[in-house]
Design an enzyme around this catalytic site. Structure first.
Site, mmCIF file in Angstrom:
data_model
loop_
_atom_site.group_PDB
_atom_site.id
_atom_site.type_symbol
_atom_site.label_atom_id
_atom_site.label_comp_id
_atom_site.label_asym_id
_atom_site.label_seq_id
_atom_site.Cartn_x
_atom_site.Cartn_y
_atom_site.Cartn_z
ATOM 1 C CG HIS A 1 -5.957 -0.083 6.057
ATOM 2 N ND1 HIS A 1 -4.979 -0.690 5.500
ATOM 3 C CD2 HIS A 1 -5.814 1.607 5.091
ATOM 4 C CE1 HIS A 1 -4.232 -0.269 4.692
ATOM 5 N NE2 HIS A 1 -4.527 1.584 4.881
ATOM 6 C CG ASP B 1 -1.827 0.672 1.222
ATOM 7 O OD1 ASP B 1 -2.035 1.385 0.280
ATOM 8 O OD2 ASP B 1 -2.879 1.332 1.950
ATOM 9 C CB CYS C 1 -5.934 5.149 -2.086
ATOM 10 S SG CYS C 1 -7.278 4.275 -3.243
ATOM 11 C CG HIS D 1 -4.775 6.771 4.585
ATOM 12 N ND1 HIS D 1 -4.420 6.810 3.315
ATOM 13 C CD2 HIS D 1 -5.502 5.389 4.494
ATOM 14 C CE1 HIS D 1 -4.024 5.485 2.890
ATOM 15 N NE2 HIS D 1 -4.653 4.701 2.928
HETATM 16 P P1 HMG Z 1 -9.788 -4.034 -15.988
HETATM 17 O O1 HMG Z 1 -9.020 -3.151 -17.560
HETATM 18 O O2 HMG Z 1 -11.557 -3.762 -15.800
HETATM 19 O O3 HMG Z 1 -9.924 -5.834 -16.520
HETATM 20 O O4 HMG Z 1 -9.239 -4.002 -14.694
HETATM 21 P P2 HMG Z 1 -10.574 -6.857 -17.487
HETATM 22 O O5 HMG Z 1 -11.166 -7.631 -16.288
HETATM 23 O O6 HMG Z 1 -11.660 -5.922 -18.416
HETATM 24 O O7 HMG Z 1 -9.581 -7.116 -18.511
HETATM 25 C C1 HMG Z 1 -8.642 -6.455 -18.463
HETATM 26 C C2 HMG Z 1 -7.069 -6.578 -18.914
HETATM 27 O O8 HMG Z 1 -6.470 -6.999 -17.351
HETATM 28 C C3 HMG Z 1 -7.145 -7.756 -20.142
HETATM 29 O O9 HMG Z 1 -5.520 -8.356 -20.179
HETATM 30 C C4 HMG Z 1 -6.734 -8.675 -18.258
HETATM 31 O O10 HMG Z 1 -5.739 -10.032 -18.521
HETATM 32 C C5 HMG Z 1 -6.216 -8.225 -17.425
HETATM 33 P P3 HMG Z 1 -5.457 -7.921 -22.302
HETATM 34 O O11 HMG Z 1 -6.939 -8.494 -22.320
HETATM 35 O O12 HMG Z 1 -6.199 -6.015 -22.337
HETATM 36 O O13 HMG Z 1 -4.366 -7.768 -22.211
HETATM 37 N N1 HMG Z 1 -6.129 -8.458 -16.270
HETATM 38 C C6 HMG Z 1 -4.566 -8.142 -15.502
HETATM 39 N N2 HMG Z 1 -3.613 -8.005 -15.411
HETATM 40 C C7 HMG Z 1 -3.014 -8.673 -14.306
HETATM 41 N N3 HMG Z 1 -3.355 -8.843 -12.978
HETATM 42 C C8 HMG Z 1 -4.522 -8.991 -13.282
HETATM 43 C C9 HMG Z 1 -5.377 -8.842 -13.584
HETATM 44 N N4 HMG Z 1 -6.972 -8.989 -14.299
HETATM 45 C C10 HMG Z 1 -7.360 -8.877 -15.144
HETATM 46 N N5 HMG Z 1 -5.495 -8.994 -11.869
HETATM 47 C C11 HMG Z 1 -8.789 -4.901 -12.750
HETATM 48 C C12 HMG Z 1 -10.196 -4.654 -13.861
HETATM 49 C C13 HMG Z 1 -8.459 -5.563 -11.033
HETATM 50 C C14 HMG Z 1 -7.513 -5.845 -12.986
HETATM 51 C C15 HMG Z 1 -7.793 -3.538 -12.476
HETATM 52 O O14 HMG Z 1 -9.221 -2.603 -12.020
HETATM 53 C C16 HMG Z 1 -6.969 -2.821 -11.090
HETATM 54 O O15 HMG Z 1 -6.247 -4.125 -11.285
HETATM 55 N N6 HMG Z 1 -7.435 -2.924 -10.769
HETATM 56 C C17 HMG Z 1 -6.048 -2.592 -9.332
HETATM 57 C C18 HMG Z 1 -6.281 -1.484 -8.295
HETATM 58 C C19 HMG Z 1 -5.065 -1.060 -7.148
HETATM 59 O O16 HMG Z 1 -4.253 -1.892 -7.580
HETATM 60 N N7 HMG Z 1 -6.181 -0.579 -6.551
HETATM 61 C C20 HMG Z 1 -4.913 -0.344 -5.424
HETATM 62 C C21 HMG Z 1 -5.456 -1.294 -4.755
HETATM 63 S S1 HMG Z 1 -7.143 -0.834 -3.351
HETATM 64 C C22 HMG Z 1 -6.195 0.324 -2.223
HETATM 65 O O17 HMG Z 1 -5.235 0.517 -2.092
HETATM 66 C C23 HMG Z 1 -7.060 0.334 -1.051
HETATM 67 C C24 HMG Z 1 -6.666 -0.293 0.044
HETATM 68 O O18 HMG Z 1 -5.030 0.101 0.109
HETATM 69 C C25 HMG Z 1 -7.252 -0.462 1.412
HETATM 70 C C26 HMG Z 1 -7.218 2.007 1.902
HETATM 71 O O19 HMG Z 1 -6.018 2.022 1.605
HETATM 72 O O20 HMG Z 1 -8.054 1.855 1.934
HETATM 73 C C27 HMG Z 1 -6.825 -1.488 0.005
HETATM 74 MG MG MG Z 2 -4.028 2.213 2.649
#
Ligand code: HMG
Ligand code: MG
Length: 306
Positions: A212, A21, A245, A214
């Protein structure tokens, strides 16, 4: 369930989320070697729950693109839980390929933030995670859930806390051992935090929910203290206060692990974490790796005032 303890605890659990994170929102990109040194340093400092990285789309979060390599090269100890964040089945599959034993799944309690973060509605996310968790359970993995924006959303304002409770219930029913309630952009205020966590603790008890925080508006520690007084026993922290984030404007910093550990130790509560060693890791992050650190306690220690 239930069973809120307002006695001061002898010990609390600190979950270190900095390598995921924290780094996911850093300008600087660490090499795999540097990440390994960071993770091992945190474990040597006494951390027993650590979020190593995430298996998300590298276009969305390029800082986490090498998570598989980090896990491949990490020498894992039996007494440490090394967590990986996974958004979907594809992410879980990648985690399984490198022998991850503990996965964290996540969604937001605000529709707009959820859409911006994972491109899904809340209902779609829950459906998706039901499948992910079923596979993870079959594979014998530990599961942690996250609910974001629990005390407010930068896009939608106040969030109906009953929605947070319902999502938490759903994640626990899917097999999560605990659900971390995330104040993603530091919108929580102490009295709100105390009241809402009181409700959550009545329903879930102290072993099934984590806090969690911030420090975006300077209320991180005040909120942690209110959480502690309400009966919370599991807290997330990010070494040096790194991160935020990427899909939440203004989410400048996670609560620094140093700040949290210092406050807990000052109250005679054990964490198992050595504060001086934590500070040395932050120094490495800032001086050698060029990370941006927000921890107040670290800044104070750097000023040579200790
Ligand atoms: P999308 O574009 O909607 O995905 O993203 P899709 O299902 O339509 O697929 C599109 C492409 O992504 C495809 O590839 C898939 O194979 C690929 P293409 O055909 O274009 O070559 N794909 C992936 N590639 C790698 N790893 C994967 C994966 N899944 C699909 N797992 C998706 C949807 C969820 C993947 C995207 O939105 C994403 O990666 N989001 C991540 C966002 C993120 O990490 N945010 C930060 C974390 S949350 C946070 O920080 C809060 C927290 O800490 C709590 C707090 O602080 O309060 C938890
Ligand atoms: Mg956080």
């Amino acid at each position: 369930m239930g069973g809120v303890s307002r006695e001061q605890p002898e010990e609390v659990t600190v979950v270190e989320v900095g390598p995921r994170d924290g780094l996911q929102n850093e300008r600087v990109r660490l090499t795999v070697e540097q990440k390994l040194r960071l993770i091992n340093g945190l474990v040597d400092a006494g951390v027993r729950n650590i979020e190593v990285g995430s298996f998300v789309h590298p276009r969305w979060i390029p800082q986490m693109a090498d998570t598989a390599e980090v896990f491949r090269r990490l020498e894992r100890r039996d007494d440490v839980r090394y967590w990986a964040l996974v958004p979907n089945a594809r992410g879980l599959e990648s985690a399984l390929e490198v022998g991850v034993s503990h996965v964290a799944v996540f969604l937001s309690s605000s529709e707009t933030h959820n859409r911006r973060n994972i491109n899904r509605t809340i209902a779609e996310s829950l459906e998706n995670l039901r499948e992910v968790c079923a596979t993870a359970r079959r594979e014998g993995l530990g599961i942690r859930g996250y609910v974001s924006t629990v005390f407010g959303c930068p896009y939608e304002g106040d969030v109906d806390f009953s929605r947070v409770m319902d999502i938490t219930t759903a994640l626990l029913e899917m097999g999560a051992c605990e659900v971390s309630l995330g104040d993603t952009t530091g919108m929580g205020t102490p009295l709100q935090v105390r009241d809402r966590l009181g409700q959550a603790l009545e329903r879930f008890g102290p072993d099934q929910i984590a806090l969690h925080l911030h420090d975006t508006r300077g209320l991180g520690l005040a909120n942690a203290l209110m959480g502690l007084e309400a009966g919370m026993r599991i807290f997330d922290g990010s070494v040096g206060g790194m991160g935020g984030c990427p899909y939440a404007p203004g989410a400048s910093g996670n609560l620094g692990t140093e700040d949290l550990v210092h406050m807990l130790h000052s109250a005679g509560i054990r964490t198992g974490i050595d504060l001086d060693r934590l500070l040395a890791i932050s120094q490495l992050l800032e001086n050698d790796y060029g990370a941006t650190l927000n921890s107040r306690f670290y800044r104070y220690a750097q000023a040579g005032a200790r």
